[in-house]
Every structure is written in C-alpha cells, then in structure tokens.
Design a protein around this motif. Structure first.
Motif, short mmCIF file in Angstrom:
data_model
loop_
_atom_site.label_atom_id
_atom_site.label_comp_id
_atom_site.label_asym_id
_atom_site.label_seq_id
_atom_site.Cartn_x
_atom_site.Cartn_y
_atom_site.Cartn_z
N HIS A 76 0.83 -1.21 0.00
CA HIS A 76 0.00 0.00 0.00
C HIS A 76 0.86 1.26 0.00
CE1 HIS A 76 -3.36 2.68 0.81
NE2 HIS A 76 -2.68 3.19 1.81
N VAL A 101 2.51 1.88 -3.48
CA VAL A 101 1.53 2.39 -4.45
C VAL A 101 1.19 3.85 -4.15
CG1 VAL A 101 -0.84 2.16 -5.32
CG2 VAL A 101 0.56 0.12 -4.94
N THR A 102 0.97 4.16 -2.87
CA THR A 102 0.67 5.54 -2.48
C THR A 102 1.81 6.48 -2.85
OG1 THR A 102 -0.73 4.80 -0.64
CG2 THR A 102 0.12 7.05 -0.53
N HIS A 125 1.78 7.29 -6.59
CA HIS A 125 0.78 8.30 -6.92
C HIS A 125 1.21 9.68 -6.42
CE1 HIS A 125 -2.16 5.66 -8.65
NE2 HIS A 125 -2.27 4.93 -7.55
N ASP A 145 0.67 -6.39 -8.03
CA ASP A 145 0.31 -6.00 -9.39
C ASP A 145 0.37 -4.48 -9.45
OD1 ASP A 145 -0.71 -5.55 -11.88
OD2 ASP A 145 -2.44 -6.89 -11.65
N SER A 178 -1.54 -2.45 -12.39
CA SER A 178 -2.98 -2.32 -12.19
C SER A 178 -3.29 -1.33 -11.07
CB SER A 178 -3.60 -3.68 -11.86
OG SER A 178 -3.52 -4.55 -12.96
N ALA A 179 -2.48 -1.35 -10.01
CA ALA A 179 -2.72 -0.44 -8.89
C ALA A 179 -2.57 1.02 -9.31
CB ALA A 179 -1.76 -0.76 -7.75
N ARG A 222 -3.02 2.12 -12.41
CA ARG A 222 -4.09 2.43 -13.38
C ARG A 222 -5.43 2.68 -12.72
NH1 ARG A 222 -1.63 -1.67 -16.74
NH2 ARG A 222 -3.12 -3.18 -15.88
N THR A 223 -5.56 2.39 -11.44
CA THR A 223 -6.83 2.68 -10.78
C THR A 223 -7.11 4.18 -10.72
OG1 THR A 223 -5.78 2.69 -8.59
CG2 THR A 223 -6.74 0.60 -9.35
N ARG A 224 -6.03 4.99 -10.74
CA ARG A 224 -6.20 6.45 -10.74
C ARG A 224 -5.87 7.08 -12.08
NH1 ARG A 224 -3.09 9.50 -6.16
NH2 ARG A 224 -3.65 11.15 -7.63
N LEU A 232 -5.80 6.31 -15.97
CA LEU A 232 -6.25 5.34 -16.98
C LEU A 232 -5.37 5.45 -18.23
CD1 LEU A 232 -10.10 5.77 -16.57
CD2 LEU A 232 -8.57 4.14 -15.46
#
Length: 309
Positions: free
Chosen positions: A36, A39-40, A43, A90, A93-94, A96-98, A100
């Motif tokens: 987590h 990924v954070t 971003h 992944d 994918s993580a 691409r959740t924000r 696209l």
C-alpha cells in the motif's frame, strides 16, 4: 507527458518528459514500505511532478516504473522486492486505478540501462553495470533490452570468480557481488560507519591492511564484471553506475589499473582494450527514471498499435 519513476529503497526519483523529449520536471520523494505504501508513494510522486512542472495529471499519457527485485515486465507485477517489503504486487494495475493510461513496470537496473543509452545517444551496443548494494547489469543491443531466454541476462553479480571466496547471499562462494557489492563489502568490513565504502578507500590509503584488501577486491570484482560483460555480449561500452560510483575517479582509477594489469598478463584480454571501454555514469544522472519513462512510452505505443492495428 510521459512519466518515469525510479523506485528505490528510500526514495523515488521521478521525471516527466514533454513532447520534444525534454525533461519538464524532476522531483524526489520518500518511498514507503509494503504494498500500500509503495503504491501511495508512486501516486504522490506523479502528483508532485505535475505540481513541479505546472501540468495536470490528465496530461500524463504513460507511466513507466523502474523498481528493484524480480519483476514480471510483461504482466506489470513486482514479484520480489525485499528492500520495499513487497512480495507480490500487481503494481501496473494499482497505478491504473487512478490514471487510466498504459503503465509499464521494469527492473530498475534494466530501466537504467535504457536511460543510460538514451543519454549517451548511443544504445547500439552497451551494458549498464550497477554497483550498488548488489551487483547487476542491463544489456542494450540496437536500442532494445536483451533479456535472455528467461530474463536473467545481466545477473552477473552471481557469477563465481573465486570458488574459495566469501559466501554470497545466493549461497555460492566468491561471486562478483561479494567483491564489489556495497552490502557484501560492508559486512566483510564489519566496522560499521555511515559510509563504509568511503571509509575503506580512505583507510586503505592510510595503510590499514583489511581496508587495502577490500579496496583491491572492489577493483577485482568490478573488473571481472566488465570482462564478463564484454566476453559474453561483446558490448562496445560498459557504463558503470550505482552508489559505489560516488567514489568517482578513485574507483575509476583503481578499475582502469586492474584492467590494464590483467591485459598485461594475457595478450587476448589485452587485445580487448577493456580499460578504454568503460565510463562512469555522471553523479545525479536521471538514467533510471528516464529509462522508466521510455519503457512506459513504449508500452503506450504498443497499446496504440494494438488499437489501430
């Protein structure tokens, strides 16, 4: 904007490439620990780039991420990144959740190899040798990464060059990494310190016998890596980067002398002129983040080609 992120154990080096391949923005932020947090942090790095460069995140058309450890580049998964607390993530994918957009994930050394080739303006035949906590290389031929049959091309840190040497983390003895990997050298030094490699070089010059032995070993290991890369892939140039290269000309001088010594003992090795085929990556180079951006852009182009094809 094409974004490239070099995710390290302590920081993310991030940059954004504009339409003319110029670096529009570059920033660094701390890296998190665990899935987590990583990924954070990715971003957050993209948001920080947008603020730095004065563009909107909606202007981002691709993201490339270079990250240490075992990476499934095709699937965008990080399978093993022990320094980040990641076992199976992944990551594509993580992200691409924000955003696209196409997201590519690559091993950080391989990404740096592409970036170094781009910065040199010559990616025809080169290898990038990373002397960091560990030792690994990325090989670029005609502008493309050479991965080998199972993706392990360039893992030269685990070539044994001294069967009676120190035990490596891979459980072999005398691997190249045991000689010139920062982690292995620090353990062999055993005296602590904020910058063990620098202490070793300084104390070797002051006559400390263990420091002198380890310093000579660093040159031996790095020379072995260069020799193996040239003999196996016949690359024209070996660009050397990673934390150990902060020693600059002191490291380069030791390495050149070692390569010349080996050349004097073998007419064949001497004919390769290995000492003329090496160079250090400049300090503060954006090679890894740039390479990641190029990987992301390539994924975008492949995605567009699939749509229009």
């Amino acid at each position: 904007m094409r974004v490239g992120l070099d995710v390290g154990g302590t920081k993310i080096d991030a940059l954004a490439l504009g339409p003319d391949d110029e670096i529009v923005a570059r920033t660094r932020i701390p890296t998190g620990w665990g899935d987590h947090a990583v990924v954070t942090a990715v971003h957050d790095a993209i948001d920080a780039l947008a603020a730095e460069g004065g563009f909107a995140t909606a202007d981002v058309v691709s993201v490339g991420i270079g990250i240490p450890g075992l990476v499934d580049a095709e699937g965008g998964r990080v399978l093993h990144a022990v320094n980040l607390g990641v076992a199976d993530l992944d990551l594509a994918s993580a992200v691409r959740t924000r955003l696209l957009v196409p997201v590519a994930v690559e091993n950080d050394v391989k990404a740096a190899a592409l970036g170094a080739g781009s910065l040199r303006g010559d990616a025809h035949s080169m290898a990038y040798l990373n002397l960091g906590t560990g030792v690994a290389a990325g090989i670029v031929i005609d502008g493309r990464l050479w991965r080998g049959a199972r993706g392990t091309a360039g893992e030269i840190g685990h070539l044994s060059v001294d069967p009676g040497g120190r035990v490596c983390g891979c459980r072999q003895r005398g691997c190249i990494e045991t000689f010139c990997g920062g982690g292995a050298v620090a353990r062999a030094w055993g005296r602590g310190g904020a910058l063990p490699i620098l202490d070793i070089f300084d104390l070797a010059e002051a006559g400390d016998p263990l420091a002198a032995e380890l310093r000579a070993g660093i040159a031996y290991g790095a020379a072995s890596a260069v020799r193996c890369l040239v003999l196996s892939a016949d690359v024209e140039t070996v660009v050397i980067g990673g934390g150990v290269t902060a020693l600059g000309d002191r490291l380069l001088g030791d390495l050149v002398r070692r390569l010349r010594l080996e050349g004097e003992g073998s007419a064949f090795i001497g004919s390769l002129r290995l000492d003329e085929r090496i160079e250090l990556l400049p300090a503060g180079s954006p090679a890894a983040a740039l390479g990641a951006a190029l990987v992301g852009a390539a994924r975008m182009n492949a995605h567009e080609g699939a749509i229009h094809g």
